[in-house]
Design a protein around this motif. Structure first.
Motif, PDB file in Angstrom:
ATOM      1  N   UNK A 159      49.720   1.549  24.999  1.00  0.00           N
ATOM      2  CA  UNK A 159      50.275   2.757  25.567  1.00  0.00           C
ATOM      3  C   UNK A 159      50.287   3.973  24.659  1.00  0.00           C
ATOM      4  N   UNK A 160      49.777   3.833  23.433  1.00  0.00           N
ATOM      5  CA  UNK A 160      49.716   4.986  22.534  1.00  0.00           C
ATOM      6  C   UNK A 160      48.663   5.968  23.025  1.00  0.00           C
ATOM      7  N   UNK A 161      49.045   7.229  23.127  1.00  0.00           N
ATOM      8  CA  UNK A 161      48.094   8.262  23.536  1.00  0.00           C
ATOM      9  C   UNK A 161      47.318   8.725  22.307  1.00  0.00           C
ATOM     10  N   UNK A 162      45.998   8.740  22.415  1.00  0.00           N
ATOM     11  CA  UNK A 162      45.139   9.143  21.311  1.00  0.00           C
ATOM     12  C   UNK A 162      44.446  10.450  21.690  1.00  0.00           C
ATOM     13  N   UNK A 163      44.833  11.518  20.994  1.00  0.00           N
ATOM     14  CA  UNK A 163      44.278  12.837  21.268  1.00  0.00           C
ATOM     15  C   UNK A 163      43.366  13.260  20.121  1.00  0.00           C
ATOM     16  N   UNK A 164      42.200  13.806  20.488  1.00  0.00           N
ATOM     17  CA  UNK A 164      41.182  14.169  19.503  1.00  0.00           C
ATOM     18  C   UNK A 164      40.882  15.652  19.627  1.00  0.00           C
ATOM     19  N   UNK A 165      40.905  16.347  18.513  1.00  0.00           N
ATOM     20  CA  UNK A 165      40.639  17.783  18.497  1.00  0.00           C
ATOM     21  C   UNK A 165      39.221  18.076  18.984  1.00  0.00           C
ATOM     22  N   UNK A 166      39.114  18.796  20.113  1.00  0.00           N
ATOM     23  CA  UNK A 166      37.808  19.101  20.681  1.00  0.00           C
ATOM     24  C   UNK A 166      36.975  20.006  19.792  1.00  0.00           C
ATOM     25  N   UNK A 167      37.604  20.977  19.139  1.00  0.00           N
ATOM     26  CA  UNK A 167      36.878  21.860  18.227  1.00  0.00           C
ATOM     27  C   UNK A 167      36.264  21.063  17.086  1.00  0.00           C
ATOM     28  N   UNK A 168      37.005  20.093  16.583  1.00  0.00           N
ATOM     29  CA  UNK A 168      36.517  19.250  15.480  1.00  0.00           C
ATOM     30  C   UNK A 168      35.360  18.376  15.938  1.00  0.00           C
ATOM     31  N   UNK A 169      35.473  17.827  17.141  1.00  0.00           N
ATOM     32  CA  UNK A 169      34.406  16.994  17.698  1.00  0.00           C
ATOM     33  C   UNK A 169      33.108  17.788  17.792  1.00  0.00           C
ATOM     34  N   UNK A 170      33.202  19.015  18.277  1.00  0.00           N
ATOM     35  CA  UNK A 170      32.005  19.851  18.401  1.00  0.00           C
ATOM     36  C   UNK A 170      31.477  20.284  17.038  1.00  0.00           C
ATOM     37  N   UNK A 171      32.375  20.546  16.103  1.00  0.00           N
ATOM     38  CA  UNK A 171      31.949  20.961  14.762  1.00  0.00           C
ATOM     39  C   UNK A 171      31.110  19.872  14.104  1.00  0.00           C
ATOM     40  N   UNK A 172      31.568  18.623  14.229  1.00  0.00           N
ATOM     41  CA  UNK A 172      30.837  17.495  13.639  1.00  0.00           C
ATOM     42  C   UNK A 172      29.745  16.960  14.566  1.00  0.00           C
ATOM     43  N   UNK A 173      29.656  17.504  15.780  1.00  0.00           N
ATOM     44  CA  UNK A 173      28.648  17.092  16.754  1.00  0.00           C
ATOM     45  C   UNK A 173      28.689  15.583  16.999  1.00  0.00           C
ATOM     46  N   UNK A 174      29.857  15.087  17.374  1.00  0.00           N
ATOM     47  CA  UNK A 174      30.029  13.640  17.558  1.00  0.00           C
ATOM     48  C   UNK A 174      30.567  13.302  18.950  1.00  0.00           C
ATOM     49  N   UNK A 175      30.463  14.235  19.882  1.00  0.00           N
ATOM     50  CA  UNK A 175      31.039  14.015  21.205  1.00  0.00           C
ATOM     51  C   UNK A 175      30.499  12.750  21.881  1.00  0.00           C
ATOM     52  N   UNK A 176      29.225  12.456  21.674  1.00  0.00           N
ATOM     53  CA  UNK A 176      28.628  11.289  22.327  1.00  0.00           C
ATOM     54  C   UNK A 176      28.837  10.003  21.531  1.00  0.00           C
ATOM     55  N   UNK A 177      29.601  10.076  20.450  1.00  0.00           N
ATOM     56  CA  UNK A 177      29.833   8.892  19.620  1.00  0.00           C
ATOM     57  C   UNK A 177      31.282   8.429  19.637  1.00  0.00           C
ATOM     58  N   UNK A 178      32.117   9.058  20.456  1.00  0.00           N
ATOM     59  CA  UNK A 178      33.529   8.697  20.498  1.00  0.00           C
ATOM     60  C   UNK A 178      33.718   7.317  21.110  1.00  0.00           C
ATOM     61  N   UNK A 179      34.602   6.536  20.504  1.00  0.00           N
ATOM     62  CA  UNK A 179      34.824   5.174  20.989  1.00  0.00           C
ATOM     63  C   UNK A 179      36.162   4.963  21.664  1.00  0.00           C
ATOM     64  N   UNK A 180      37.112   5.860  21.433  1.00  0.00           N
ATOM     65  CA  UNK A 180      38.444   5.700  22.002  1.00  0.00           C
ATOM     66  C   UNK A 180      39.129   7.060  22.010  1.00  0.00           C
ATOM     67  N   UNK A 181      40.089   7.247  22.906  1.00  0.00           N
ATOM     68  CA  UNK A 181      40.864   8.477  22.934  1.00  0.00           C
ATOM     69  C   UNK A 181      40.325   9.508  23.905  1.00  0.00           C
ATOM     70  N   UNK A 182      41.019  10.640  23.949  1.00  0.00           N
ATOM     71  CA  UNK A 182      40.620  11.726  24.829  1.00  0.00           C
ATOM     72  C   UNK A 182      40.613  13.046  24.063  1.00  0.00           C
ATOM     73  N   UNK A 183      39.695  13.909  24.419  1.00  0.00           N
ATOM     74  CA  UNK A 183      39.564  15.195  23.753  1.00  0.00           C
ATOM     75  C   UNK A 183      40.680  16.127  24.212  1.00  0.00           C
ATOM     76  N   UNK A 184      41.259  16.851  23.246  1.00  0.00           N
ATOM     77  CA  UNK A 184      42.363  17.760  23.543  1.00  0.00           C
ATOM     78  C   UNK A 184      42.134  19.085  22.827  1.00  0.00           C
ATOM     79  N   UNK A 185      42.778  20.142  23.331  1.00  0.00           N
ATOM     80  CA  UNK A 185      42.709  21.424  22.648  1.00  0.00           C
ATOM     81  C   UNK A 185      43.905  21.573  21.712  1.00  0.00           C
ATOM     82  N   UNK A 186      43.897  22.642  20.917  1.00  0.00           N
ATOM     83  CA  UNK A 186      44.956  22.806  19.919  1.00  0.00           C
ATOM     84  C   UNK A 186      46.327  22.988  20.555  1.00  0.00           C
ATOM     85  N   UNK A 187      46.387  23.610  21.724  1.00  0.00           N
ATOM     86  CA  UNK A 187      47.671  23.764  22.396  1.00  0.00           C
ATOM     87  C   UNK A 187      48.259  22.402  22.728  1.00  0.00           C
ATOM     88  N   UNK A 188      47.442  21.518  23.262  1.00  0.00           N
ATOM     89  CA  UNK A 188      47.923  20.177  23.612  1.00  0.00           C
ATOM     90  C   UNK A 188      48.376  19.413  22.368  1.00  0.00           C
TER      91      UNK A 188
END
Length: 202
Positions: A159-188
């Motif tokens: 039940x732990x929510x795993x939030x991943x910084x979307x800006x960071x994902x795009x910076x490292x260009x790893x969006x298609x390599x994520x294995x767990x969690x959901x992308x979130x913005x800085x406000x979230x």
């Protein structure tokens, strides 16, 4: 008697497995045999046993291997009421913000071992964190080939929510390599930090 082969496992896995075995013993207690292959694990188990009043016997089997026998008598409320690794909790829960793929400063290789052990230990808590927030280099821990993926998935399953910084994902260009969690913005991410009753930042 319960036997545990903890060879090849680093801290805190031998301790966690032993605590789980102790919790599984019948009310009158019993004996647990643990095989470890590092002195630190043997010493940690000894401290835990002495503190809890359990019988402890360690046999040096050579080659860095130790056979440990822990004898548990009749369980007291202190041992039965606190299975696993207890964590006080409240309405807000615990949030952990992770901004790097290793833990602490100094050796990067050691830091990677420590962060793996930290995430594994989080997955063994009686009350898992409310959320994990990953940003900057920490997003590399949620990749499909990360050695922490199994522990993160175990937390997500609890039940732990795993939030991943979307800006960071795009910076490292790893969006298609994520294995767990959901992308979130800085406000979230900031909102999740704000509502946390306790916040740990690594």
């Amino acid at each position: 008697m319960i036997s545990i082969d903890a060879t090849g496992l680093v801290c805190p896995a031998p301790m966690v497995k032993t605590r789980q075995a102790i919790d599984a013993l019948p009310p009158h207690g019993g004996q647990i045999q643990i095989l470890v292959d590092n002195q630190m694990a043997a010493e940690n188990l000894e401290r835990m046993s002495r503190a809890a009043g359990y019988g402890y016997l360690c046999t040096d089997r050579g080659g860095g291997r130790y056979g440990i026998a822990i004898t548990v008598g009749t369980h007291t409320p202190e041992t039965t009421d606190q299975p696993g690794i207890p964590l006080p909790h409240g309405e807000g829960g615990l949030t952990v913000a992770i901004g790097r793929a290793s833990m602490g400063q100094g050796s990067e290789a050691l830091g990677e071992i420590l962060i793996k052990g930290f995430l594994y230990t989080l997955s063994q808590l009686d009350m898992p964190p409310r959320s994990l927030l990953f940003f900057n280099g920490g997003v590399k821990l949620v990749l499909s080939d990360s050695n922490a993926l199994v522990d993160l998935q175990a937390l997500a399953d609890k039940g732990t929510q795993i939030l991943i910084c979307g800006t960071c994902v795009d910076y490292y260009d790893i969006r298609d390599r994520l294995g767990v969690g959901e992308i979130a913005n800085m406000l979230e991410i900031v909102q999740e930090m704000a509502r946390a009753q306790r916040l740990i930042q690594l």
